[in-house]
Write a protein that holds these residues in place. Structure first.
Motif, PDB file in Angstrom:
ATOM      1  N   UNK A  82     135.152 -48.501  17.824  1.00 48.93           N
ATOM      2  CA  UNK A  82     133.841 -48.244  17.225  1.00 48.93           C
ATOM      3  C   UNK A  82     132.795 -48.872  18.132  1.00 48.93           C
ATOM      4  N   UNK A  83     131.795 -48.098  18.493  1.00 48.17           N
ATOM      5  CA  UNK A  83     130.751 -48.596  19.393  1.00 48.17           C
ATOM      6  C   UNK A  83     129.469 -47.819  19.134  1.00 48.17           C
ATOM      7  N   UNK A  84     128.386 -48.219  19.797  1.00 48.77           N
ATOM      8  CA  UNK A  84     127.152 -47.493  19.603  1.00 48.77           C
ATOM      9  C   UNK A  84     126.017 -48.005  20.448  1.00 48.77           C
ATOM     10  N   UNK A  85     124.832 -47.451  20.153  1.00 56.34           N
ATOM     11  CA  UNK A  85     123.608 -47.694  20.901  1.00 56.34           C
ATOM     12  C   UNK A  85     123.729 -47.154  22.317  1.00 56.34           C
ATOM     13  N   UNK A  86     124.746 -46.336  22.551  1.00 61.30           N
ATOM     14  CA  UNK A  86     124.958 -45.643  23.815  1.00 61.30           C
ATOM     15  C   UNK A  86     126.062 -44.634  23.584  1.00 61.30           C
ATOM     16  N   UNK A  87     126.187 -43.663  24.457  1.00 58.18           N
ATOM     17  CA  UNK A  87     127.346 -42.768  24.444  1.00 58.18           C
ATOM     18  C   UNK A  87     128.177 -43.058  25.679  1.00 58.18           C
ATOM     19  N   UNK A  88     129.470 -43.319  25.488  1.00 62.72           N
ATOM     20  CA  UNK A  88     130.337 -43.706  26.599  1.00 62.72           C
ATOM     21  C   UNK A  88     131.394 -42.628  26.823  1.00 62.72           C
ATOM     22  N   UNK A  89     131.280 -41.835  27.890  1.00 60.87           N
ATOM     23  CA  UNK A  89     132.274 -40.773  28.149  1.00 60.87           C
ATOM     24  C   UNK A  89     133.653 -41.316  28.497  1.00 60.87           C
ATOM     25  N   UNK A  90     133.770 -42.617  28.772  1.00 62.86           N
ATOM     26  CA  UNK A  90     135.090 -43.179  29.087  1.00 62.86           C
ATOM     27  C   UNK A  90     136.057 -42.993  27.930  1.00 62.86           C
ATOM     28  N   UNK A  91     135.529 -42.968  26.688  1.00 62.13           N
ATOM     29  CA  UNK A  91     136.401 -42.837  25.530  1.00 62.13           C
ATOM     30  C   UNK A  91     136.797 -41.384  25.251  1.00 62.13           C
TER      31      UNK A  91
END
Length: 593
Positions: free
Chosen positions: A269-278
């Motif tokens: 779970x993460x946020x305040x950005x979009x991370x294409x690594x996932x």
């Protein structure tokens, strides 16, 4: 008579509003999945991907395989479900739920419903869509009419009020392309994950719906699932909704032998950005390290043993953090944050009346699902921990509600559920549960409790909930510092508290579906739950802060608290505890054309 008049009023309101039956590729609570779980235990179907709901291609192939199978009883059930799903590309559904709570503490009532069009449609042999296009009506949508540690999946926001009824839109849909062996799916809908269809610790069908994208490669003996879910962030207190929060999940499931299957999976779970690594099919742990962000990464290991057809044993271990060095030394009072669920299912092959028996045990450790949010201080560039009003992109929640188990951290539950079908169309459910819950803050040291009491009012929560994380701020020599609580970081503390809340629940429900006719199909349901709670109030804040946050952002501690103040706060918290008996009643009517 007063109660009967209120019940009649609620039902009349709801008949005008209705509640839409779930669609098979949109909602994992659809009756198809109830039957699918039974078939899976019986061995009629096997090796299913863990993420639900499935696209129409998969559902069609499952039903066709059962229809062409050798089990006469399953064939009849599959033929009825096939007609239920594919007979028409659309359905008009109207129904009603009225819920009542009668208690020596407080009474409450609620009426919730939906009305609209729904259906499952093939565009091509490998392309399909499902949809629920509804308007929702609710009387007292926020009323406390549910037993403890349960939730409704409905999303009530942006209401238009007409008299006593709040009107909402709740629309779900999904599209999918591919075969049953390799498919991609996108939708706005509810989900469930794992072998526990309705009570899983990873994704619960009672969680708020999400925008989600998934790809599944299913080779029968093994499958790979990769999904991305767009969530609603909330503040650290669980209120308000903000964008740019995500959940990524992937899993590898393998049939090791005839009687054993196992899965390894990761979520982040993460946020305040979009991370294409996932989005890459590689370990999330590696992706997180490369990105350099401290995201909420959790790993899981699950297995299912099926010694004979009709009996299965499933276990799910979902781990957030472990102090491995202590564990290998057999020191168990150490950092262990995770969820554990194990259970047995029995689906009789020879007794048509007995549909399914489920018994399981679930344990949620202190601070599981809760997670701090690192925020960059623009003045210094260093990480700080936001207070209750700060947006939290890493808590295991969607719009402030639990994504996984509805149990609070530092809880466990033993439950039993039996489903009977004495005659065609009549389903009877018998359920029982025993739950324990304790507020982990009761085990904190005096020094740690003082950090909470000296913090600004409302800045940190000490209610032991999913929003009560283990990071704390304190003022030292005029400077505000942030750190983990030593007890929370280095000790297990599961159920070691002196004060515990005990919950006993017993339920009985019945639903009868009248035979389908040219004008449609009716069903009526009635359910009752008895609940006894000892020490209700354990979930209240224990150490409320007394300081203030000034307009310039500076932290004022207020009058410095002492050990005597900690004892007083504990005494006040305990004085609010009480024993309550609750009775819950639900009446449901459904019509489908």
């Amino acid at each position: 008579m007063n109660i009967l008049r209120k019940a009649a009023f609620a039902v009349i309101c709801l008949i005008a509003g209705g509640i839409l039956t779930a669609q098979v590729s949109v909602d994992p609570s659809d009756i198809f999945y109830d039957q699918l779980e039974i078939w899976e235990v019986q061995g009629v179907v096997s090796d299913l991907p863990p993420l639900r709901p499935y696209p129409l291609t998969v559902i069609r192939d499952i039903l066709v395989s059962v229809i062409n199978g050798s089990d006469d009883r399953a064939r009849t059930e599959a033929e009825e479900l096939y007609a239920y799903v594919f007979a028409k590309p659309y359905h008009v559904d109207i129904s009603a739920d009225a819920r009542f709570k009668f208690s020596d503490d407080s009474n409450a009532k609620q009426a919730v419903g939906f009305a609209g069009l729904a259906g499952d449609v093939f565009f091509l042999d490998t392309a399909s869509a499902s949809y629920k296009l509804n308007f929702a009506g609710a009387v007292n949508p926020d009323a406390a009419v549910l037993p403890a540690f349960t939730a409704l999946p409905h999303t009530f926001r942006d209401a238009a009020t007409i008299g006593p009824v709040d009107i909402f839109t709740e629309m779900n849909g999904s599209v999918a392309v591919g075969s049953s062996r390799f498919y991609a799916q996108a939708g706005i809908n509810h989900n469930s994950f794992g072998d526990f269809y309705n009570t899983g610790v990873v994704l619960s069908p009672d969680a708020q719906h999400t925008v989600n994208f998934s790809v599944v490669l299913d080779q029968g003996s093994w499958s790979y699932t990769h999904g991305l879910f767009v969530l609603g962030a909330s503040n650290n207190a669980g209120y308000d909704v903000y964008p740019n929060k995500f959940l990524a999940i992937h899993s590898l499931t393998a049939r090791i032998c005839r009687w054993l299957s196992a899965s390894f999976y990761e979520t982040v779970v993460y946020g305040d950005r979009f991370d294409p690594a996932y989005l890459i099919p590689m370990p999330f742990m590696i992706a997180q390290g490369i990105s350099g962000f401290d995201d909420n990464l959790i790993m899981g290991l699950a297995f299912t043993v099926t010694p004979v057809a009709g009996l299965s044993w499933s276990t799910d271990l979902y781990i957030d953090d472990l102090e491995v060095e202590d564990l290998v030394k057999f020191k168990f009072d150490t950092k262990i944050r995770g969820a554990f669920q194990t259970g047995i299912k029995y689906a009789s092959l020879n007794l048509p009346v007995l549909k399914l028996v489920q018994a399981d045990y679930t344990l949620i450790t202190p601070y599981m699902y809760a997670h701090k949010q690192n925020i960059t201080d623009p003045a210094t560039g260093s990480f700080i921990v936001g207070g209750a009003s700060a947006v939290n992109y890493q808590a295991y929640t969607n719009a402030g509600k639990a994504l996984g188990s509805q149990l609070d951290p530092n809880s466990d539950r033993v439950s039993l559920a039996v489903t009977l079908e004495p005659v065609d169309g009549l389903k009877i459910g018998i359920s029982g549960a025993f739950i324990r819950h304790a507020n982990v803050n009761e085990s904190l040291t005096t020094e740690e409790a003082l950090r909470y009491l000296n913090a600004p009012a409302g800045y940190f929560l000490t209610d032991g909930s999913i929003h009560n994380h283990q990071h704390i701020g304190y003022k030292e020599n005029g400077t505000v510092k942030y750190d983990y609580l030593d007890s929370a970081w280095n000790r297990f503390m599961f159920m070691e508290q002196d004060t515990k809340m005990y919950v006993v629940q017993a339920g009985l429900s019945a639903e009868y579906r009248f035979p389908a006719a040219a004008f449609g199909q009716f069903s009526v349901g009635l359910g009752y739950t008895f609940e006894y709670i000892k020490n209700w109030g354990v979930q209240n804040n224990m150490f409320p802060g007394t300081g203030t946050i000034d307009d310039d952002g500076s932290w004022t501690s207020g009058t410095k608290k002492t050990e005597a103040d900690v004892a007083e706060a504990l005494a006040v918290w305990k004085s609010q505890l009480k024993d309550v008996i609750n009775n819950y009643l639900i009446i449901s009517l459904k019509y489908r054309y």
